[in-house]
Design a protein around this motif. Sequence first.
Motif, PDB file in Angstrom:
ATOM      1  N   ASN A   1       0.814  -1.213   0.000  1.00 52.47           N
ATOM      2  CA  ASN A   1       0.000   0.000   0.000  1.00 52.47           C
ATOM      3  C   ASN A   1       0.850   1.266   0.000  1.00 52.47           C
ATOM      4  O   ASN A   1       0.314   2.368   0.167  1.00 52.47           O
ATOM      5  CB  ASN A   1      -0.926   0.013   1.220  1.00 52.47           C
ATOM      6  CG  ASN A   1      -2.329  -0.456   0.882  1.00 52.47           C
ATOM      7  OD1 ASN A   1      -2.788  -0.275  -0.240  1.00 52.47           O
ATOM      8  ND2 ASN A   1      -2.998  -1.068   1.842  1.00 52.47           N
TER       9      ASN A   1
ATOM     10  N   THR B   1      -7.729  -0.790   2.489  1.00 53.47           N
ATOM     11  CA  THR B   1      -7.213  -0.347   3.780  1.00 53.47           C
ATOM     12  C   THR B   1      -7.719  -1.196   4.941  1.00 53.47           C
ATOM     13  O   THR B   1      -7.162  -1.137   6.024  1.00 53.47           O
ATOM     14  CB  THR B   1      -7.599   1.126   4.038  1.00 53.47           C
ATOM     15  OG1 THR B   1      -9.026   1.258   3.954  1.00 53.47           O
ATOM     16  CG2 THR B   1      -6.952   2.042   3.011  1.00 53.47           C
ATOM     17  N   ASP B   2      -8.764  -1.976   4.708  1.00 54.80           N
ATOM     18  CA  ASP B   2      -9.317  -2.802   5.781  1.00 54.80           C
ATOM     19  C   ASP B   2      -8.351  -3.941   6.106  1.00 54.80           C
ATOM     20  O   ASP B   2      -8.045  -4.775   5.248  1.00 54.80           O
ATOM     21  CB  ASP B   2     -10.677  -3.364   5.363  1.00 54.80           C
ATOM     22  CG  ASP B   2     -11.378  -4.062   6.510  1.00 54.80           C
ATOM     23  OD1 ASP B   2     -11.019  -5.225   6.792  1.00 54.80           O
ATOM     24  OD2 ASP B   2     -12.273  -3.448   7.127  1.00 54.80           O
ATOM     25  N   GLU B   3      -7.868  -3.975   7.337  1.00 52.64           N
ATOM     26  CA  GLU B   3      -6.858  -4.965   7.722  1.00 52.64           C
ATOM     27  C   GLU B   3      -7.389  -6.392   7.635  1.00 52.64           C
ATOM     28  O   GLU B   3      -6.651  -7.320   7.296  1.00 52.64           O
ATOM     29  CB  GLU B   3      -6.366  -4.682   9.146  1.00 52.64           C
ATOM     30  CG  GLU B   3      -5.532  -3.416   9.270  1.00 52.64           C
ATOM     31  CD  GLU B   3      -4.259  -3.479   8.434  1.00 52.64           C
ATOM     32  OE1 GLU B   3      -3.721  -4.593   8.239  1.00 52.64           O
ATOM     33  OE2 GLU B   3      -3.809  -2.422   7.964  1.00 52.64           O
ATOM     34  N   SER B   4      -8.674  -6.602   7.924  1.00 56.07           N
ATOM     35  CA  SER B   4      -9.231  -7.952   7.850  1.00 56.07           C
ATOM     36  C   SER B   4      -9.255  -8.448   6.412  1.00 56.07           C
ATOM     37  O   SER B   4      -9.006  -9.633   6.144  1.00 56.07           O
ATOM     38  CB  SER B   4     -10.644  -7.982   8.443  1.00 56.07           C
ATOM     39  OG  SER B   4     -11.534  -7.167   7.689  1.00 56.07           O
TER      40      SER B   4
ATOM     41  N   ILE C   1      -7.149  -7.414   3.953  1.00 55.49           N
ATOM     42  CA  ILE C   1      -5.758  -7.634   3.560  1.00 55.49           C
ATOM     43  C   ILE C   1      -5.256  -8.976   4.099  1.00 55.49           C
ATOM     44  O   ILE C   1      -4.627  -9.762   3.384  1.00 55.49           O
ATOM     45  CB  ILE C   1      -4.879  -6.470   4.051  1.00 55.49           C
ATOM     46  CG1 ILE C   1      -5.221  -5.195   3.272  1.00 55.49           C
ATOM     47  CG2 ILE C   1      -3.391  -6.809   3.898  1.00 55.49           C
ATOM     48  CD1 ILE C   1      -4.521  -3.956   3.783  1.00 55.49           C
ATOM     49  N   LEU C   2      -5.546  -9.250   5.367  1.00 51.51           N
ATOM     50  CA  LEU C   2      -5.135 -10.515   5.967  1.00 51.51           C
ATOM     51  C   LEU C   2      -5.809 -11.690   5.283  1.00 51.51           C
ATOM     52  O   LEU C   2      -5.188 -12.730   5.042  1.00 51.51           O
ATOM     53  CB  LEU C   2      -5.458 -10.503   7.463  1.00 51.51           C
ATOM     54  CG  LEU C   2      -5.051 -11.755   8.257  1.00 51.51           C
ATOM     55  CD1 LEU C   2      -3.535 -11.939   8.195  1.00 51.51           C
ATOM     56  CD2 LEU C   2      -5.513 -11.641   9.708  1.00 51.51           C
TER      57      LEU C   2
END
Length: 482
Positions: free
Chosen positions: A29, A90-93, A95-96
């Motif tokens: 990112n 941008t949402d970490e969940s 991306i993971l």
Amino acid sequence: MKTTYQPYIDPEYESLIERIYPPRVCIDNETYHDRTLVKADSANKHGILLEMVQFLTDLDLVISKSYISSDGGWFMDVFHVTDQLGNKLTDESLILYIQEALCANRRRGVSKELPTCLSREGRPRHVSTDHTALEIAGTDRPGLLSEISAVLFELECHVTAAMAWTHNTRAASIIYMEDGFRGGPITDPKRLAHVQEQLENVVEAHHGMGERRSVRLLAPAPGQQTHTERRLHQLMYANIDYEPCQGCNGGGAAHRNNCTKIHVFIESCEEKGYSVVNVRSRDRPKLLFDTLCALTDMQYVVFHAAVSSKGTMADQEYFIRQEDGCTLETDNERHKLTQSLIAAIERRITHGLRLDIRSDNRMGLLSDLTRALRENGLSISSAEIGANGDRAVGSFYVTDASGYEANPQAIEQVRKEIGGSIVAVNKSPGWTPKTSKSPSVASISRTSSGRSINEDKPRFSLGSLFWSQLERLSNNFSSIRS
């Protein structure tokens, strides 16, 4: 046909390499302010590119650019992606989830659990392993989906999801269903045979002698069912919907660069032993997925590719060989691939008015919706509906029975008959109501000598851009493996 010989690699060795060097994914990112880079690096296998693109498109991500290289048994790819609103991820969940899913051992498969940011009411499933699947392909005609859904309702089959496409007078649909009263898949062989017999009667009723048609019921088989949209491509291809796709040889390079129709160019790269396929068309969601479906299902292997979009247009360039190492050398091979690529892109182009559906989930819903459309003289050009719990969500693209723009009075009458199920009516993006017969696509094929039927060779090529990026990408991937 020219053959490029390759060394034999034992399948057990491929499995060993995959265990030693499992797939790795880096989400970047930082490089761009307006997009996210998804960098994938793994041992190569046939179909892995389509699997990754399929996964990303199923998350409703938009792929605006991609660089691909898979020579030497190793796969490297960079996808430039955004969400549907054009924003970077941008949402970490999310991306993971992407990292874990793409890196998961392919023998275990990808987790079915979606991150919270993607959960939404009535989200249609692209692969269902909990329901009986019905596949139907044949000649398109007004009211076909209505008749099929009516028979299913009479036979006490509850439709949980459905998707239907039409193209060049052909139609294909995949319907997932369960027992209408007991729930769960329909497993009784006698009942399955009876359902299939009744549906075959419906499909056969309006078919002429020698016309292709098929009706197939599939019991749930975890890990074996094909992605719904890819399967629709396969059904339409088997139904030979690509044959009417005719090319146009007029216009030079300047005309093609300004034209919004579909252009396909195929030539030989004898120095490297590849066939080079260039596709130029309007940009739209899932364009890369549709193109790769055609190449993969026709047993072509993509070794290198560069994909880019600019404004409303998209350019795709592929360096390919057949699975046996052969390149395309005959006019018939090039012509069939050209037609198939055009068909794969056209199938998802929507026609008519879009009716967005929101309704309580109940048995017979699809039958009621399609009957109301049929009785008011409307024909379905494509449809998708899915149920999740007690809610059903979907969309229907409709025209009148002759393919012209639907009468607003007919739409309003349908809205009255089915209550508040229709929540929005919109015109298909880029669709122009039919007024007269005219060529819908343009394509150029190459002669066996590699020269175009039209002597003006297209000046635009992503090849030089791709090769110039390859060294930089390799350097980026080296840090992933370390």
